[in-house]
Motif scaffolding. Structure first.
Motif, PDB file in Angstrom:
ATOM      1  N   VAL A 196     -54.082   5.192  32.441  1.00  0.00           N
ATOM      2  CA  VAL A 196     -55.010   4.067  32.293  1.00  0.00           C
ATOM      3  C   VAL A 196     -54.800   3.297  30.989  1.00  0.00           C
ATOM      4  CG1 VAL A 196     -57.456   3.477  32.007  1.00  0.00           C
ATOM      5  CG2 VAL A 196     -56.731   4.978  33.879  1.00  0.00           C
ATOM      6  N   PRO A 197     -54.589   3.970  29.825  1.00  0.00           N
ATOM      7  CA  PRO A 197     -54.348   3.196  28.600  1.00  0.00           C
ATOM      8  C   PRO A 197     -53.133   2.272  28.704  1.00  0.00           C
ATOM      9  CG  PRO A 197     -54.907   5.453  28.046  1.00  0.00           C
ATOM     10  CD  PRO A 197     -54.707   5.408  29.532  1.00  0.00           C
ATOM     11  N   LEU A 198     -52.138   2.673  29.463  1.00  0.00           N
ATOM     12  CA  LEU A 198     -50.963   1.817  29.655  1.00  0.00           C
ATOM     13  C   LEU A 198     -51.353   0.568  30.436  1.00  0.00           C
ATOM     14  CD1 LEU A 198     -47.939   1.440  29.272  1.00  0.00           C
ATOM     15  CD2 LEU A 198     -47.565   2.783  31.347  1.00  0.00           C
ATOM     16  N   ARG A 199     -52.225   0.718  31.416  1.00  0.00           N
ATOM     17  CA  ARG A 199     -52.702  -0.453  32.158  1.00  0.00           C
ATOM     18  C   ARG A 199     -53.422  -1.419  31.221  1.00  0.00           C
ATOM     19  NH1 ARG A 199     -57.739  -1.262  36.175  1.00  0.00           N
ATOM     20  NH2 ARG A 199     -56.981  -3.100  37.283  1.00  0.00           N
ATOM     21  N   TYR A 200     -54.311  -0.903  30.389  1.00  0.00           N
ATOM     22  CA  TYR A 200     -55.029  -1.769  29.461  1.00  0.00           C
ATOM     23  C   TYR A 200     -54.074  -2.434  28.481  1.00  0.00           C
ATOM     24  CZ  TYR A 200     -59.266   0.579  31.140  1.00  0.00           C
ATOM     25  OH  TYR A 200     -60.280   1.081  31.921  1.00  0.00           O
ATOM     26  N   LEU A 250     -61.229  -8.147  27.019  1.00  0.00           N
ATOM     27  CA  LEU A 250     -60.462  -6.897  27.017  1.00  0.00           C
ATOM     28  C   LEU A 250     -59.846  -6.641  25.643  1.00  0.00           C
ATOM     29  CD1 LEU A 250     -59.276  -4.458  28.473  1.00  0.00           C
ATOM     30  CD2 LEU A 250     -57.342  -5.892  29.163  1.00  0.00           C
ATOM     31  N   VAL A 251     -59.289  -7.673  25.029  1.00  0.00           N
ATOM     32  CA  VAL A 251     -58.720  -7.517  23.686  1.00  0.00           C
ATOM     33  C   VAL A 251     -59.780  -7.007  22.716  1.00  0.00           C
ATOM     34  CG1 VAL A 251     -57.736  -8.778  21.728  1.00  0.00           C
ATOM     35  CG2 VAL A 251     -56.913  -9.251  24.040  1.00  0.00           C
ATOM     36  N   ASP A 252     -60.985  -7.561  22.817  1.00  0.00           N
ATOM     37  CA  ASP A 252     -62.082  -7.116  21.954  1.00  0.00           C
ATOM     38  C   ASP A 252     -62.470  -5.676  22.253  1.00  0.00           C
ATOM     39  OD1 ASP A 252     -62.093  -9.647  20.854  1.00  0.00           O
ATOM     40  OD2 ASP A 252     -63.838 -10.342  22.001  1.00  0.00           O
ATOM     41  N   ALA A 253     -62.466  -5.309  23.539  1.00  0.00           N
ATOM     42  CA  ALA A 253     -62.816  -3.934  23.921  1.00  0.00           C
ATOM     43  C   ALA A 253     -61.813  -2.935  23.359  1.00  0.00           C
ATOM     44  CB  ALA A 253     -62.892  -3.819  25.443  1.00  0.00           C
ATOM     45  N   VAL A 254     -60.548  -3.339  23.317  1.00  0.00           N
ATOM     46  CA  VAL A 254     -59.522  -2.486  22.714  1.00  0.00           C
ATOM     47  C   VAL A 254     -59.751  -2.378  21.207  1.00  0.00           C
ATOM     48  CG1 VAL A 254     -57.052  -2.262  22.233  1.00  0.00           C
ATOM     49  CG2 VAL A 254     -57.812  -2.982  24.509  1.00  0.00           C
ATOM     50  N   ALA A 255     -60.044  -3.511  20.568  1.00  0.00           N
ATOM     51  CA  ALA A 255     -60.221  -3.536  19.111  1.00  0.00           C
ATOM     52  C   ALA A 255     -61.406  -2.688  18.664  1.00  0.00           C
ATOM     53  CB  ALA A 255     -60.395  -4.975  18.647  1.00  0.00           C
ATOM     54  N   THR A 256     -62.485  -2.662  19.467  1.00  0.00           N
ATOM     55  CA  THR A 256     -63.670  -1.903  19.090  1.00  0.00           C
ATOM     56  C   THR A 256     -63.597  -0.437  19.510  1.00  0.00           C
ATOM     57  OG1 THR A 256     -64.796  -2.490  21.163  1.00  0.00           O
ATOM     58  CG2 THR A 256     -65.117  -3.962  19.255  1.00  0.00           C
ATOM     59  N   GLY A 257     -62.556  -0.088  20.256  1.00  0.00           N
ATOM     60  CA  GLY A 257     -62.420   1.283  20.719  1.00  0.00           C
ATOM     61  C   GLY A 257     -63.159   1.589  22.006  1.00  0.00           C
ATOM     62  N   ARG A 258     -63.721   0.554  22.637  1.00  0.00           N
ATOM     63  CA  ARG A 258     -64.389   0.781  23.916  1.00  0.00           C
ATOM     64  C   ARG A 258     -63.434   1.316  24.958  1.00  0.00           C
ATOM     65  NH1 ARG A 258     -67.343  -3.920  27.640  1.00  0.00           N
ATOM     66  NH2 ARG A 258     -67.467  -2.662  29.562  1.00  0.00           N
ATOM     67  N   VAL A 259     -62.211   0.766  24.969  1.00  0.00           N
ATOM     68  CA  VAL A 259     -61.165   1.297  25.828  1.00  0.00           C
ATOM     69  C   VAL A 259     -59.920   1.536  24.981  1.00  0.00           C
ATOM     70  CG1 VAL A 259     -62.005   0.097  27.881  1.00  0.00           C
ATOM     71  CG2 VAL A 259     -60.262  -0.981  26.473  1.00  0.00           C
ATOM     72  N   GLU A 260     -59.105   2.450  25.438  1.00  0.00           N
ATOM     73  CA  GLU A 260     -57.867   2.778  24.715  1.00  0.00           C
ATOM     74  C   GLU A 260     -56.684   2.109  25.399  1.00  0.00           C
ATOM     75  OE1 GLU A 260     -54.997   6.659  23.786  1.00  0.00           O
ATOM     76  OE2 GLU A 260     -56.969   6.931  24.753  1.00  0.00           O
ATOM     77  N   ALA A 261     -55.834   1.469  24.592  1.00  0.00           N
ATOM     78  CA  ALA A 261     -54.645   0.805  25.111  1.00  0.00           C
ATOM     79  C   ALA A 261     -53.397   1.469  24.555  1.00  0.00           C
ATOM     80  CB  ALA A 261     -54.661  -0.681  24.755  1.00  0.00           C
TER      81      ALA A 261
END
Length: 469
Positions: free
Chosen positions: A60-64, A455-466
């Motif tokens: 999943v992190p690869l998808r993000y 999505l970029v913001d969600a990655v930056a805040t740690g909500r999702v892992e990329a």
């Protein structure tokens, strides 16, 4: 065949044309310019996370990571988000079999079983009957997003989208004048595309087309065999390239690996019942020698996808098959559930209906996974003369010509599977629908940029892992 499709067979051409004209009164063509997010529009990251919950967790992190790279890559993975948005847009009430993800990169060079190179739709994971407008709108918006990525101005993007939609409309009107068999046999072979869409371009664009054709012919079973395999202790094996390609022996410990291998062997053996008898005879002449998990695409990252190496006459006679998990279409909550019990059969049936000619080894099967969950798969060759467009290298004239080609191909697919006469009548001879979709595509490209930023913001805040790979 649905009841609505069955009714079409018993209407006269005049009645079908009247149906299209009547739809204009209730849903004016200009109304398709409309797009505004609703107050209850779901958070786009929530939609993506809901899909990810059913996927392989470590992928999943690869998808993000892939979706966060750019607005266009985000768009490729955001079919579920757009499906919800399209559900609230005007619709004429005329349905067809939808690709469900008709962005510009899903129009590719492909090989027919008769070894002819043609341009056709390629991805059918989301295919389902539904409003024909949804495919056209997803296609139009993809050209605006690609144009913005290339730095094209608004006037250039307008010409590109206008030409794309005009091509769809004019080809649909052409198909509406044809009999059923001529429409069914219609296809866009390499030489047709060359003469209709490429010939009038500059020399550099024509050179790129010829290079793409030549490259596509090299992308076959032998090419992927040499790329993905190595010899280990005298045996041909799939080479590891984690996390993109992970052989079974590197994926799971002994007992679980044995169970997974048994499941995949069962899948390949049983799926053969869904291909034509002559091709089943051919498939029986191969032996399975190795398997691996493969990461594919952008939106599909995290779905269970297996590549299977089979060998025929000797070690230089390979066949690579890809078994890809098929889940419910993202269109289903808005267009209705599939009539097929198996999602794999849904994908294959939609592909066979929309494509001029499909992969010789295309089929489906349902198996129980090692986690006890029953899953649907569809199977096809991993690579067979495939060529993909590179829009980032195109000038405005080249992207416009590509749009005209995509519009024509999509019209042929819809003409095969829906009421081409009613659609053509609704579209008419003027450019009202073309102009409306130029406006819609720009508005939706704005929405896509906002969603990408979320999505970029969600990655930056740690909500999702990329992750990247």
């Amino acid at each position: 065949m649905t009841a609505a499709q069955n009714d079409v067979r018993h209407r006269t051409p005049q009645e079908r044309a009247a149906l299209g004209k009547a739809a204009r009164r209730s849903v004016p063509r200009s109304s398709h310019a409309e797009y505004a997010p609703t107050e209850k529009r779901p958070d786009p990251v929530d939609v993506i996370e809901a899909q990810s919950a059913r996927r392989v967790p470590e992928l999943v992190p690869l998808r993000y990571g892939r979706m966060a790279e750019s607005p266009f890559r985000f768009y490729r993975g955001a079919a579920a988000i757009m499906a919800g948005d399209l559900a609230g847009t005007p619709r004429s009430g005329i349905t067809t079999q939808l690709c469900g993800d008709a962005h510009l990169l899903n129009f590719r060079l492909l090989a027919s079983p008769e070894r002819r190179l043609m341009v056709d739709l390629n991805d059918f994971d989301e295919t389902l009957p539904g409003p024909w407008e949804w495919d056209v709108k997803r296609l139009a918006a993809s050209f605006v997003i690609a144009g913005r990525a290339n730095g094209f101005g608004e006037k250039e993007r307008t010409r590109i989208v206008n030409a794309t939609v005009r091509s769809y409309r004019e080809w649909m009107r052409r198909f509406a004048t044809m009999g059923n068999l001529p429409v069914w046999y219609a296809q866009f072979e390499e030489h047709d595309v060359q003469s209709r869409f490429v010939q009038g371009l500059g020399g550099r664009a024509r050179d790129r087309w010829e290079q793409a054709v030549a490259k596509a012919r090299t992308r076959d079973n032998l090419q992927v065999y040499r790329k993905l395999t190595r010899v280990v202790d005298g045996e041909v094996r799939i080479a590891p390239d984690p996390p993109l390609v992970t052989p079974l022996q590197d994926l799971l410990p002994g007992t679980e690996r044995t169970e997974l291998e048994r499941m995949i062997r069962k899948l390949i053996k049983r799926y053969a019942r869904t291909v034509q008898s002559d091709r089943r005879f051919l498939l029986d002449q191969y032996r399975l020698v190795d398997m691996a998990r493969k990461v594919v695409g952008v939106g599909s990252v995290g779905t269970r996808c297996w590549i299977v190496l089979l060998l025929g006459r000797d070690d230089e006679d390979p066949l690579f098959l890809q078994a890809k998990e098929a889940d419910e279409s993202v269109l289903a909550p808005f267009a209705g559930a599939s009539r097929y019990a198996s999602q794999g059969e849904r994908v294959v049936s939609g592909q066979r209906l929309l494509q001029a000619t499909s992969d010789a080894f295309l089929g489906w099967e349902r198996v129980d996974g090692i986690d006890g969950r029953r899953r649907d798969f569809y199977i096809r060759q991993l690579r067979d003369w495939k060529g993909i467009a590179e829009p980032e290298k195109m000038l405005p004239t080249g992207l416009q010509a590509f749009g005209e080609m995509c519009g024509a191909v999509l019209a042929r697919a819809h003409a095969r599977s829906g009421d081409r006469i009613a659609i053509a009548s609704y579209l008419g001879g003027g450019d009202a629908f073309d102009r409306a979709l130029v406006t819609f595509a720009e508005l939706y490209a704005d929405q896509n940029e906002r969603d990408h930023q979320a999505l970029v913001d969600a990655v930056a805040t740690g909500r999702v892992e990329a992750a990247t790979a």
